[in-house]
Design a protein around this motif. Structure first.
Motif, PDB file in Angstrom:
ATOM      1  N   LEU A 236       0.846  -1.188   0.000  1.00 18.91           N
ATOM      2  CA  LEU A 236       0.000   0.000   0.000  1.00 18.91           C
ATOM      3  C   LEU A 236       0.883   1.240   0.000  1.00 18.91           C
ATOM      4  CD1 LEU A 236      -3.046   0.831   0.299  1.00 18.91           C
ATOM      5  CD2 LEU A 236      -2.652   0.939   2.759  1.00 18.91           C
ATOM      6  N   SER A 237       0.316   2.389  -0.382  1.00 18.32           N
ATOM      7  CA  SER A 237       1.044   3.656  -0.268  1.00 18.32           C
ATOM      8  C   SER A 237       0.084   4.719   0.228  1.00 18.32           C
ATOM      9  CB  SER A 237       1.649   4.063  -1.614  1.00 18.32           C
ATOM     10  OG  SER A 237       0.650   4.570  -2.471  1.00 18.32           O
ATOM     11  N   ASP A 238       0.655   5.878   0.566  1.00 23.57           N
ATOM     12  CA  ASP A 238      -0.180   6.958   1.077  1.00 23.57           C
ATOM     13  C   ASP A 238      -1.034   7.615  -0.011  1.00 23.57           C
ATOM     14  OD1 ASP A 238       1.884   8.225  -0.230  1.00 23.57           O
ATOM     15  OD2 ASP A 238       2.342   9.612   1.407  1.00 23.57           O
ATOM     16  N   SER A 239      -0.896   7.203  -1.248  1.00 24.04           N
ATOM     17  CA  SER A 239      -1.785   7.722  -2.292  1.00 24.04           C
ATOM     18  C   SER A 239      -3.159   7.055  -2.230  1.00 24.04           C
ATOM     19  CB  SER A 239      -1.155   7.563  -3.679  1.00 24.04           C
ATOM     20  OG  SER A 239      -0.875   6.217  -3.944  1.00 24.04           O
ATOM     21  N   PHE A 240      -3.290   6.041  -1.387  1.00 23.80           N
ATOM     22  CA  PHE A 240      -4.568   5.394  -1.129  1.00 23.80           C
ATOM     23  C   PHE A 240      -4.921   5.633   0.343  1.00 23.80           C
ATOM     24  CE2 PHE A 240      -2.607   3.025  -4.567  1.00 23.80           C
ATOM     25  CZ  PHE A 240      -3.638   2.897  -5.474  1.00 23.80           C
ATOM     26  N   PRO A 241      -5.778   6.619   0.633  1.00 24.91           N
ATOM     27  CA  PRO A 241      -6.096   6.922   2.030  1.00 24.91           C
ATOM     28  C   PRO A 241      -6.791   5.744   2.715  1.00 24.91           C
ATOM     29  CG  PRO A 241      -7.372   8.317   0.517  1.00 24.91           C
ATOM     30  CD  PRO A 241      -6.487   7.452  -0.316  1.00 24.91           C
ATOM     31  N   TYR A 242      -6.504   5.584   4.003  1.00 20.57           N
ATOM     32  CA  TYR A 242      -7.104   4.486   4.748  1.00 20.57           C
ATOM     33  C   TYR A 242      -7.845   5.012   5.975  1.00 20.57           C
ATOM     34  CZ  TYR A 242      -3.125   4.958   7.949  1.00 20.57           C
ATOM     35  OH  TYR A 242      -2.199   5.452   8.833  1.00 20.57           O
ATOM     36  N   LYS A 243      -8.752   4.177   6.460  1.00 22.92           N
ATOM     37  CA  LYS A 243      -9.490   4.477   7.679  1.00 22.92           C
ATOM     38  C   LYS A 243      -9.207   3.338   8.651  1.00 22.92           C
ATOM     39  CE  LYS A 243     -14.015   3.678   8.073  1.00 22.92           C
ATOM     40  NZ  LYS A 243     -15.432   3.732   7.778  1.00 22.92           N
ATOM     41  N   GLU A 244      -8.848   3.683   9.894  1.00 24.60           N
ATOM     42  CA  GLU A 244      -8.579   2.659  10.896  1.00 24.60           C
ATOM     43  C   GLU A 244      -9.888   2.128  11.465  1.00 24.60           C
ATOM     44  OE1 GLU A 244      -5.913   3.963  13.968  1.00 24.60           O
ATOM     45  OE2 GLU A 244      -4.246   4.223  12.570  1.00 24.60           O
ATOM     46  N   ILE A 245      -9.987   0.800  11.557  1.00 28.06           N
ATOM     47  CA  ILE A 245     -11.143   0.174  12.197  1.00 28.06           C
ATOM     48  C   ILE A 245     -10.637  -0.906  13.150  1.00 28.06           C
ATOM     49  CG2 ILE A 245     -12.745   0.695  10.301  1.00 28.06           C
ATOM     50  CD1 ILE A 245     -12.440  -2.212   9.357  1.00 28.06           C
TER      51      ILE A 245
ATOM     52  N   LEU B 254      -7.080  -2.962  11.829  1.00 34.28           N
ATOM     53  CA  LEU B 254      -7.339  -3.093  10.398  1.00 34.28           C
ATOM     54  C   LEU B 254      -7.388  -1.720   9.758  1.00 34.28           C
ATOM     55  CD1 LEU B 254     -10.217  -5.742  10.453  1.00 34.28           C
ATOM     56  CD2 LEU B 254      -7.840  -6.137   9.823  1.00 34.28           C
ATOM     57  N   TRP B 255      -6.840  -1.636   8.563  1.00 39.71           N
ATOM     58  CA  TRP B 255      -6.973  -0.437   7.743  1.00 39.71           C
ATOM     59  C   TRP B 255      -7.937  -0.774   6.623  1.00 39.71           C
ATOM     60  CZ3 TRP B 255      -1.291   1.461   6.698  1.00 39.71           C
ATOM     61  CH2 TRP B 255      -0.758   1.980   7.882  1.00 39.71           C
ATOM     62  N   GLU B 256      -8.891   0.106   6.417  1.00 44.48           N
ATOM     63  CA  GLU B 256      -9.886  -0.066   5.360  1.00 44.48           C
ATOM     64  C   GLU B 256      -9.551   0.923   4.242  1.00 44.48           C
ATOM     65  OE1 GLU B 256     -14.412  -0.794   6.030  1.00 44.48           O
ATOM     66  OE2 GLU B 256     -14.107   1.363   5.837  1.00 44.48           O
ATOM     67  N   VAL B 257      -9.384   0.412   3.036  1.00 43.18           N
ATOM     68  CA  VAL B 257      -8.971   1.223   1.892  1.00 43.18           C
ATOM     69  C   VAL B 257      -9.928   0.964   0.733  1.00 43.18           C
ATOM     70  CG1 VAL B 257      -7.075   1.763   0.306  1.00 43.18           C
ATOM     71  CG2 VAL B 257      -6.559   0.961   2.622  1.00 43.18           C
ATOM     72  N   GLU B 258     -10.407   2.037   0.137  1.00 46.74           N
ATOM     73  CA  GLU B 258     -11.320   1.907  -1.001  1.00 46.74           C
ATOM     74  C   GLU B 258     -10.519   1.730  -2.294  1.00 46.74           C
ATOM     75  OE1 GLU B 258     -14.600   1.645  -0.513  1.00 46.74           O
ATOM     76  OE2 GLU B 258     -14.278   2.019   1.625  1.00 46.74           O
ATOM     77  N   GLY B 259     -10.795   0.645  -2.998  1.00 43.69           N
ATOM     78  CA  GLY B 259     -10.182   0.416  -4.304  1.00 43.69           C
ATOM     79  C   GLY B 259     -11.112   0.913  -5.395  1.00 43.69           C
TER      80      GLY B 259
ATOM     81  N   LEU C 240      -8.932  -4.624   3.139  1.00 39.35           N
ATOM     82  CA  LEU C 240      -8.619  -4.629   4.563  1.00 39.35           C
ATOM     83  C   LEU C 240      -7.195  -5.119   4.752  1.00 39.35           C
ATOM     84  CD1 LEU C 240     -11.944  -6.242   5.828  1.00 39.35           C
ATOM     85  CD2 LEU C 240     -11.283  -3.838   6.054  1.00 39.35           C
ATOM     86  N   TYR C 241      -6.412  -4.350   5.507  1.00 34.40           N
ATOM     87  CA  TYR C 241      -5.017  -4.675   5.801  1.00 34.40           C
ATOM     88  C   TYR C 241      -4.858  -4.875   7.298  1.00 34.40           C
ATOM     89  CZ  TYR C 241      -3.720  -2.891   1.162  1.00 34.40           C
ATOM     90  OH  TYR C 241      -3.596  -2.691  -0.187  1.00 34.40           O
ATOM     91  N   LEU C 242      -4.079  -5.856   7.695  1.00 37.27           N
ATOM     92  CA  LEU C 242      -3.711  -6.015   9.098  1.00 37.27           C
ATOM     93  C   LEU C 242      -2.601  -5.006   9.386  1.00 37.27           C
ATOM     94  CD1 LEU C 242      -3.876  -9.883   9.188  1.00 37.27           C
ATOM     95  CD2 LEU C 242      -5.166  -8.373  10.704  1.00 37.27           C
ATOM     96  N   ALA C 243      -2.970  -3.890   9.996  1.00 39.40           N
ATOM     97  CA  ALA C 243      -2.068  -2.746  10.173  1.00 39.40           C
ATOM     98  C   ALA C 243      -0.774  -3.059  10.926  1.00 39.40           C
ATOM     99  CB  ALA C 243      -2.816  -1.593  10.839  1.00 39.40           C
TER     100      ALA C 243
END
Length: 168
Positions: free
Chosen positions: A14-23, A28-33, A157-160
């Protein structure tokens, strides 16, 4: 630019060009593709095909394909789905492999919150797609994808705790 690498495999996920939301307490990081069309190049050379007796769709097949931006950018490789037993076995192995690599304060938070994140993922298990990084190493992190109710684009979903921030 920041890139997030898998602590276990070293793959860029992942990179910071894809904003994530912590849950799930930041586990977990949730990222919209997004589905994007790749390779479709329309070149207007100024000719009028109908005046020249040509058909409108005459030309080069440019092999346009639809891809999910995150999967394509980080060369994620889709894996077969897990059943509940396989998933629990994966999480146990993941915890065992990741724990020694975490700093003490992160390790405490990880141990405290991983169960909640696991339950969250288990609740979505039948809807999840599973991806690994480019190296396809078994012990690496898995990236999960699913479609929210009514969505046409996937959510990842990423395991942060398994991600390491690297400046490029």
């Amino acid at each position: 630019m920041l890139v997030y690498q898998d602590l276990l495999s070293g793959d860029e996920l992942l990179s910071d060009s894809f904003p994530y939301k912590e849950i799930e307490n930041g586990m977990l990081w949730e990222v919209e593709g997004k589905w994007v069309v790749q390779g479709a190049v329309e070149v207007n050379i100024g000719a009028n095909p109908s005046a020249e007796g040509g058909e409108e769709d005459e030309g080069v097949d440019d092999q346009a394909v639809k891809v999910v931006d995150i999967v394509d950018t980080f060369r994620l490789q889709e894996q077969p789905p897990f059943d509940k037993k396989q998933f629990v076995a994966y999480i146990k192995k993941y915890i065992k492999n990741l724990s020694p690599k975490l700093e003490p304060e992160k390790l405490d938070a990880f141990k405290k919150n991983i169960e909640g994140a696991t339950k969250y993922l288990l609740s979505k298990l039948s809807d999840l797609q599973f991806f690994v990084g480019e190296s396809m190493r078994d012990e690496g992190s898995i990236v999960f994808a699913y479609y929210k109710e009514g969505a046409t684009d996937p959510t990842f979903l990423y395991l942060a705790p398994g991600l390491k921030e690297v400046k490029c």
